[in-house]
Structure formats: structure tokens, C-alpha cells
Design an enzyme around this catalytic site. Structure first.
Site, PDB file in Angstrom:
ATOM      1  NE  ARG A  37      -3.400  -2.848   0.457  1.00  0.00           N
ATOM      2  CZ  ARG A  37      -3.818  -3.625   1.453  1.00  0.00           C
ATOM      3  NH1 ARG A  37      -3.043  -3.850   2.516  1.00  0.00           N
ATOM      4  NH2 ARG A  37      -4.995  -4.220   1.374  1.00  0.00           N
ATOM      5  CG  ASP A  66      -3.051  -6.155  -1.018  1.00  0.00           C
ATOM      6  OD1 ASP A  66      -4.053  -5.846  -1.673  1.00  0.00           O
ATOM      7  OD2 ASP A  66      -3.110  -6.716   0.083  1.00  0.00           O
ATOM      8  CG  HIS A 144      -6.194  -8.548  -0.544  1.00  0.00           C
ATOM      9  ND1 HIS A 144      -6.320  -7.225  -0.242  1.00  0.00           N
ATOM     10  CD2 HIS A 144      -6.960  -9.214   0.361  1.00  0.00           C
ATOM     11  CE1 HIS A 144      -7.123  -7.073   0.815  1.00  0.00           C
ATOM     12  NE2 HIS A 144      -7.535  -8.262   1.183  1.00  0.00           N
ATOM     13  CD  GLU A 205     -10.070  -8.406   4.021  1.00  0.00           C
ATOM     14  OE1 GLU A 205     -10.860  -7.807   4.767  1.00  0.00           O
ATOM     15  OE2 GLU A 205      -9.065  -7.871   3.534  1.00  0.00           O
ATOM     16  CE1 TYR A 301      -4.344  -7.364  11.956  1.00  0.00           C
ATOM     17  CE2 TYR A 301      -5.775  -6.084  10.523  1.00  0.00           C
ATOM     18  CZ  TYR A 301      -5.124  -7.261  10.827  1.00  0.00           C
ATOM     19  OH  TYR A 301      -5.236  -8.342   9.982  1.00  0.00           O
ATOM     20  CD1 TRP A 348      -3.171  -4.309   8.831  1.00  0.00           C
ATOM     21  CD2 TRP A 348      -2.515  -4.993   6.812  1.00  0.00           C
ATOM     22  NE1 TRP A 348      -3.261  -5.688   8.810  1.00  0.00           N
ATOM     23  CE2 TRP A 348      -2.860  -6.127   7.591  1.00  0.00           C
ATOM     24  CE3 TRP A 348      -2.066  -5.187   5.506  1.00  0.00           C
ATOM     25  CZ2 TRP A 348      -2.772  -7.434   7.094  1.00  0.00           C
ATOM     26  CZ3 TRP A 348      -1.988  -6.486   5.011  1.00  0.00           C
ATOM     27  CH2 TRP A 348      -2.334  -7.583   5.796  1.00  0.00           C
ATOM     28  CB  THR A 349       1.372   0.972   4.813  1.00  0.00           C
ATOM     29  OG1 THR A 349       1.359   0.190   3.612  1.00  0.00           O
ATOM     30  CG2 THR A 349       2.310   0.370   5.828  1.00  0.00           C
ATOM     31  CD  GLU A 350      -4.854  -0.401   3.763  1.00  0.00           C
ATOM     32  OE1 GLU A 350      -4.056  -0.412   4.737  1.00  0.00           O
ATOM     33  OE2 GLU A 350      -5.570  -1.379   3.468  1.00  0.00           O
TER      34      GLU A 350
HETATM   35  C1  ACM Z   1      -6.284  -8.807   6.835  1.00  0.00           C
HETATM   36  O1  ACM Z   1      -6.325  -7.882   7.664  1.00  0.00           O
HETATM   37  N1  ACM Z   1      -7.053  -8.766   5.752  1.00  0.00           N
HETATM   38  C2  ACM Z   1      -5.422  -9.955   7.006  1.00  0.00           C
END
Ligand code: ACM
Ligand code: ZN
Length: 566
Positions: A37, A66, A144, A205, A301, A348-350
Site C-alpha cells: 500500500r 496487493d 487481493h 478476503e 493492528y 498495514w499502510t493504506e
Molecule cells: C487482513 O487484515 N485482511 C489480514
């Protein structure tokens, strides 16, 4: 380099001196960085390896692929990086949420991205290994995978006519042999670069929608005797995992992909599942015989806000202060201890566009993960750990690492810390319209249980309402009482479509039949109450029944946590 050496020396001496004396509680003490991301240079990762290793982290999981961009050179499949390692802009909201979603080449104006060459990754692997860290690569499948399907569109599903390709839904077609050919090519090179015991093959997902209409998937499901094309997920995971296992590596998947993953078969398989849903999911998978790594979103997270959101730079959402991370207790899982491999924090880096922001989100929270992984139940008390975390943040800042400033933390919403006594506590609530099934909080008693919510509407204390005149309740205090006032708090978070009421009325009654409307005032939020607005009705009158009606603006949500009578 000088700086990182100093960092390592200092931290090795101070961060984990006591931790190093005893055998670590868990073999897996991980940190995941999503480099898809947003892309981070190898020099940045080296600097983090110094700090992470000194803290006791021993796995750096790189989320290499991704929709945000493909980040690893694959010599046999050059289009992956040539066509999708750059995108038209960095900003996630503009690019992904705003619907631009175009990839680019490095020469496109405003192009954002990059990738690691295999040489760079081999150097990074050696650098990490010298510091006790194994780098675990993750290649996402079957979901993804928007970027893969852009570079290699024939891995998409087919339209019902069997002749045209389906739109790019992000899911690889699990029934196309070309899919497996590409995955083999990629994983072959990935395994050559990364000696890691585990290879992570994603699995989270997948939306599976294209599979349902794809004649090739329908035929494959039928041939395999599957009741639904959805089960092709398990087929793909199982097939790829067995192929990786045959090459002497273990496989890791996210928890929704456990179905299909060969479980410990008595041979040397020992694949493992990374649990990002709740610890209840971990219990279920452990009972089924899987090894698990705990990274439940509610505790691990690191893209969630670490302090009151209104005081922080844009983050993904939620509210995960250091205290909450430290509250993760892997030792309280019932299953065989040896099957809980350990814990991991995920960045996570959005909404992490820069190196400075990545460091800000990592430290000090990843130090809590390291402590849990190193010491398990023998960890320091929260009070001692917080003091330690504060000292480490100061020292990290001194070393040029952009750690969060724990000393000036706003902390939890004060009102949420202890139950509130008031005259409507325990009152029966009649709902004339239902609350959202997605945000029930404590159910029918949520608004009179004395429990106020914290900074996030997802904390199980805020009750959500959606649609016109969404909130319509009557409280019955059980008997007529003299009330000075009544108040209700509403949260505002326009990024999450949560608005203040457009209309809001309170009417009171002695008998439940004839109601009198009361005029209200709205109290402006203070710095300490940020996005939470209080509405107050001065009564100074006896009442037994209180009817509260509120409507959000069209398309927005309402959230309230407690109706308080004094
Ligand atoms: C995830 O947070 N979709 C692994
Ligand atoms: Zn298909």
C-alpha cells in the site's frame, strides 16, 4: 549506518537486557510491514530491523503484494513490476477509495511506487539474519490480487459466454491452470530469495464473486464434487500449499484460508495459520489441530489510532492504545501451548504514506508485542511496562526514530474508564425501531448500563442507528422521579459516515401516554471530548417515561452510548 549501529547497541543494552536472560515464551515474535500500500526503501527496513531485533522481535513479515503495488522483482514474470509497481498517486483515499486505481510506470507524472530487486532482498535477508530476524515473505492469493490481474489479465475468471474475461474483482481464477503456472513461477523465485522456514500465501478476503459466474469455475467445482464455487478457495490453498511443502517449506495463511491448508499430517508439514480475527477463531483452529500465530486486529493492528483519534494524524480507524496491545494474553488460550507459535503486530499502510509515519505507528506498540512474545505471562506489570515504553520512546526519538510521544498521550476517554451511576441506570428501554445489528453494543440494555464508550464506535459500547428517524426509544424509570436533567452523547466521525443528529427530541411523561416535549441545548465538545458531542435537557421536574427520537442526515449513521438522567 553509524546511527543504526548506535541504536542497536543502546537498545540491546537497555531494551531487552532482562528479556534476553530467559528462554523466550514464544518462538514467533513478529512484525508485519505492508510494503504494497506504501513502499518503503530497504534502508528504512534495515533501520527497523535494528530496533525490532533489539526489542526481541525475530520475524519481519513483508506483505509484498496487493492492489497497492507489486513489490518484488520476479525475473520470469517481469510484467508484475513493469506494469504494477507504480501507481498514479500515493494518497490512498484519492487512489483507491476515490476510484482512480490506475497503475503507472516510473516516468508517469506523479507516479508513486517502487519494488525491491532480488539482490536488495537478499542483502536485507542477510542483514536481518545477522540480527536474529527471519524475513517472511507474503504473496497474496487468490484475493487481493488486482495488480496481478492487471499485469496478467488472463488469470481472471471468464464471463458466462466463456469467451470474454470477467472484470477485475481482485480474485485470481482458481480454475485456470495459468493461475497455478504464475504462482509456481513466483513462489519458486520467492523461495530462492527468502530462506524462511515459512512462506505466507495470504488467503484473506477473497470475495469469490467472479467465480460464481465463471463457467470454468463452475465446471471445476463440479469435477471436484464441491457444493459451491466458493470452495475453490480451499482447493487453491491446498494445491499451492502442498506444492510449497513438497519443496521443504511450511505455509502460512490468514485465518479464513485455513480450510484447505494441509494440517499437521505427521510428516513434516506443520503449516500454520495467522489469526487476525478474534481469539475465538484461534481457539477453534487450535482445536482443529492447526498451529497458530496470534495477530487479532483488536490487539495487534498497528494501523489503528494509538491515541484519541482527534489528536492524531489520519489512521485506518479504531483505537488501539499501547495499553490495549499489552492486554493481549496468548497464554490464556485453552489449547496445547506448543501450538500457539507466538504473536505479531501488523502495520498495514493504506494511511501510512511516509517512513516517519510508519515509525510513529510502530513504536512503542511493537515493543508490547515483543514483550508479550518474549515473556508471556511473566511480562512486567502494565505500570512498569508503560514506564519502560515511555523511556524507550524518548531514547528512540533521540536516535532519530519518529516514535510516538507516550508522555503526552491523551489516553482513554475519561468517562469510559469507570461505570457511571445515574437515575436512568438499569431503566427498561423500549426500542420503537431496532438498533443496527452490526453495532448492537450491549443490546437492549446498552443505553442504560452505565457504560460509556471510548474513542471508537467499534468498541462494543456505542450503539449504532441508521436510516431516517433511526433512534426512537422510550426509557421507563420504573417510578416517577424528580430529574434535574437528561443528557445523551453522540459521536461525529464523518470519515466513517457517522454524523450528529439532524433532529433530536426528548419528551417526558408520567403515565407513558401523554408526553411533553422538552427543549435542549448542545454542549460544545472540549479538547478532552473531541468528536463526542453532549446534548442536555434541563428538566427540574418529575418524570417516569422518557422518549428520545433522533434522525441522522440522509445516508449517515448515529452513535450514542448512554442516556444519563441526573
Ligand atoms: C487482513 O487484515 N485482511 C489480514
Ligand atoms: Zn474462474
Amino acid at each position: 549506518m553509524l546511527r543504526s549501529t548506535l541504536t542497536a547497541l543502546f537498545l540491546a543494552a537497555s531494551l531487552s537486557a532482562s528479556a534476553q536472560q530467559a528462554q523466550p515464551a514464544y518462538a514467533w515474535r513478529g512484525c508485519m510491514i505492508d510494503v504494497s500500500r506504501h513502499f518503503f526503501a530497504p534502508s528504512f527496513l534495515q533501520r527497523q530491523i535494528d530496533v525490532l531485533s533489539a526489542a526481541g522481535i525475530n520475524r519481519l513479515h513483508l506483505h509484498l503484494t496487493d492492489a497497492g503495488g507489486w513489490r518484488i522483482e520476479i525475473k520470469s514474470r517481469p510484467l508484475l513490476t513493469a506494469l504494477t509497481a507504480w501507481r498514479t498517486q500515493s494518497d490512498w483515499d484519492a487512489w483507491w477509495v476515490g476510484g482512480d486505481r490506475q497503475y503507472a510506470t516510473p516516468t508517469t507524472p506523479r507516479a508513486y511506487g517502487g519494488y525491491y530487486t532480488q539482490n536488495e532482498l537478499q542483502e536485507l535477508v542477510a542483514y536481518a539474519r545477522a540480527r536474529g530476524i527471519s524475513i517472511v515473505p507474503e504473496i497474496e492469493m487468490p484475493g487481493h490480487s488486482e495488480e496481478v490481474l492487471t499485469a496478467y489479465p488472463t488469470l481472471r475468471c471468464l464471463q458466462p459466454d466463456s469467451a470474454t474475461l470477467a472484470p477485475n474483482t481482485g480474485d485470481l481464477c482458481p480454475s485456470a491452470e495459468e493461475t497455478y503456472a504464475l504462482l509456481r513461477d513466483v513462489l519458486e523465485e520467492v523461495m530462492a530469495v527468502f530462506p524462511s522456514e515459512y512462506i505466507h500465501i495470504g488467503g484473506d478476503e477473497a470475495n469469490r464473486t467472479a467465480w460464481r459466474n465463471c463457467p470454468r469455475c463452475q465446471a471445476k467445482a463440479k469435477a471436484l464434487g464441491l457444493s459451491s464455487t466458493d470452495d475453490l478457495q480451499a482447493y487453491l490453498i491446498g494445491r499451492v500449499a502442498r506444492w510449497v511443502n513438497a519443496r521443504g517449506r511450511r505455509v502460512l495463511v490468514w485465518d479464513e484460508a485455513a480450510k484447505g491448508l494441509p494440517v499437521d499430517d505427521g510428516a513434516d508439514t506443520k503449516n500454520a495459520v495467522m489469526v487476525w480475527h478474534g481469539t475465538d477463531v484461534a481457539e477453534r483452529l487450535l482445536a482443529q489441530g492447526y498451529d497458530v500465530i496470534l495477530t487479532p486486529a483488536d490487539f495487534c493492528y498497528l494501523d489503528y489510532y494509538q491515541d484519541a483519534p482527534h489528536t492524531q494524524p489520519r489512521a485506518f480507524g479504531g483505537y488501539l492504545p499501547l495499553r490495549k496491545v499489552y492486554a493481549l494474553r496468548p497464554e490464556s488460550l485453552k489449547a496445547d501451548k506448543g501450538k500457539v507459535l507466538g504473536v505479531q503486530g501488523n502495520l498495514w499502510t493504506e494511511y501510512v504514506p511516509t517512513e516517519a509515519q510508519a515509525e510513529y505507528m510502530l513504536y512503542p506498540r511493537i515493543l508490547a508485542i515483543a514483550e508479550i512474545g518474549m515473556k508471556g505471562a511473566r511480562r512486567r506489570s502494565w505500570k512498569r511496562f508503560r514506564r519502560y515504553g515511555t523511556e524507550q520512546c524518548i531514547e528512540l526519538q533521540r536516535q532519530g526514530i519518529n516514535a510516538f510521544n507516550l508522555q503526552s498521550e491523551t489516553g482513554q476517554r475519561a468517562e469510559s474508564c469507570s461505570p457511571l451511576k445515574h437515575k436512568a441506570r438499569g431503566a427498561m428501554v423500549a426500542y420503537h425501531r431496532p438498533y443496527s445489528k452490526y453495532y448492537p453494543a450491549g443490546g437492549d440494555v446498552a443505553l442504560t448500563d452505565g457504560l460509556r464508550g471510548d474513542w471508537t464506535h467499534t468498541d462494543g459500547r456505542w450503539q449504532g442507528f441508521y436510516g431516517k428517524e433511526a433512534l426512537d426509544i422510550t426509557l421507563d424509570l420504573g417510578r416517577q422521579q424528580h430529574l434535574r436533567n437528561l443528557s445523551a452523547d453522540f459521536m461525529e466521525n464523518l470519515g466513517a459516515d457517522i454524523a450528529l443528529p439532524e433532529t433530536l427530541t426528548l419528551s417526558v411523561s408520567a403515565d407513558g401516554r401523554s408526553f411533553q416535549e422538552i427543549s435542549k441545548s448542545r454542549l460544545q465538545p472540549t479538547k478532552a471530548s473531541g468528536p463526542i458531542h453532549r446534548y442536555l435537557w434541563n428538566l427540574n421536574a418529575p418524570a417516569r417515561y422518557l422518549r428520545l427520537q433522533a434522525a441522522p442526515p440522509a445516508g449517515k449513521w448515529l452513535f450514542t452510548d448512554e442516556i444519563v438522567a441526573q
